[in-house]
Design an enzyme around this catalytic site. Structure first.
Site, short mmCIF file in Angstrom:
data_model
loop_
_atom_site.label_atom_id
_atom_site.label_comp_id
_atom_site.label_asym_id
_atom_site.label_seq_id
_atom_site.Cartn_x
_atom_site.Cartn_y
_atom_site.Cartn_z
N ASP A 1 0.83 -1.20 0.00
CA ASP A 1 0.00 0.00 0.00
C ASP A 1 0.86 1.25 0.00
O ASP A 1 0.37 2.37 -0.11
CB ASP A 1 -1.00 0.01 1.16
CG ASP A 1 -0.35 -0.08 2.52
OD1 ASP A 1 0.89 -0.16 2.61
OD2 ASP A 1 -1.09 -0.09 3.53
N GLU B 1 9.11 -4.10 10.90
CA GLU B 1 9.55 -2.82 10.33
C GLU B 1 9.94 -1.83 11.41
O GLU B 1 9.23 -1.66 12.41
CB GLU B 1 8.44 -2.20 9.47
CG GLU B 1 8.83 -0.85 8.89
CD GLU B 1 7.86 -0.28 7.89
OE1 GLU B 1 8.12 0.82 7.37
OE2 GLU B 1 6.83 -0.93 7.60
#
Length: 286
Positions: free
Chosen positions: A63, A201
């Site tokens: 995304d 992340e």
């Protein structure tokens, strides 16, 4: 939207089409735990998929396309239709890598049933092999629900960009013992729920190492640790398409410089009437 048609290599710019090969599978990805690190990059278009596919184990239709392709301020405005359109393009352009597609913000958080409806739509529309969703313990029930119904799920913990408004920015996560413990617990929860892989992340490195040791599925680092079971980057970042990148990005080339130079030469040739030349023109038939 259908992915049943193929690219006409006689007319499409997206040529040559790579020779078909056996595509990797989700079980193969899961079995890579602890072995040769997995290679993953983002892809949003047919041509980029063709170029990246031979070198990657997984292609992520992220995304992040909201920012990279559409110039949006974050991933939050990205829609299911956007993901479906780009996901179908990447599947058409790849033959080897497992294609994973992000579920956009608002398409899965309300309930497992909502998540299944959104995931089923994306997989039908694109032909992708798996979906990715952000979140930890709160999403464990949803991961289990999807996995039990034949939808492979990649998790995503640590810095979760869809929660940027709640997090207050994109800074590294896990700098306090309490937050570090929560990130590890989040990863463990979604691994136990059936995630076939987990993206970690933007965390301080010991967290990524602890998670990689704690879970049975492969971990994919991005700003995490070289000790993860694989790595992912936004392709445009590592290729040097943007001047500003995150600390964890290594620029492996300077495509923006190459493109700028080529366009400057083109502009000069047009203005001097050096282009088009005889080689680019159609002379009359004798």
């Amino acid at each position: 939207m259908s992915t049943t048609f193929t690219i006409d290599t006689a007319t499409s710019r997206a040529t040559p089409t790579p020779a078909p090969m056996k595509r990797l599978t989700i079980p193969a990805i899961r079995a890579a735990k602890g072995g040769t690190p997995l290679v993953m990059l983002t892809a949003y278009t047919v041509r980029m998929a063709q170029l990246l596919d031979p070198h990657c184990d997984m292609l992520l239709v992220g995304d992040s396309l909201g920012q990279v392709i559409y110039g949006l301020p974050s991933t939050v405005p990205v829609t299911l239709d956007m993901m479906a359109a780009h996901g179908a393009a990447v599947v058409r352009g790849s033959y080897h890598a497992v294609v994973v597609i992000d579920m956009p913000f608002g398409s899965y958080e309300a309930s497992p049933a909502q998540a299944f409806e959104s995931a089923a739509m994306l997989m039908k529309a694109t032909g992708a092999a798996a979906v990715k969703l952000e979140g930890g313990t709160a999403m464990a029930e949803t991961v289990a629900f999807l996995s039990a119904r034949g939808i492979p799920v990649m998790g995503h913990v640590g810095l979760t960009p869809q929660a940027v408004n709640q997090l207050g920015g994109y800074g590294a996560r896990g700098r306090t013992p309490e937050e570090a413990a929560k990130i590890v617990a989040d990863a463990t929860a979604i691994a136990d729920a059936g995630a076939f892989s987990i993206v970690i992340e933007g965390v301080v490195e010991p967290i990524a190492i602890d998670i990689t040791r704690a879970v049975a599925c492969p971990t994919i680092g991005i700003g995490a640790s070289a000790q993860c079971d694989g790595q992912v980057l936004v392709a445009e970042d590592m290729l040097g398409m943007f001047e500003r990148t995150a600390r964890f990005v290594k620029r492996f080339d300077d495509l923006s410089g190459h493109i700028s130079g080529a366009v400057a030469t083109y502009a000069d040739d047009v203005r001097s009437r050096a282009f088009p030349g005889a080689e680019q023109l159609y002379p009359p038939r004798p």
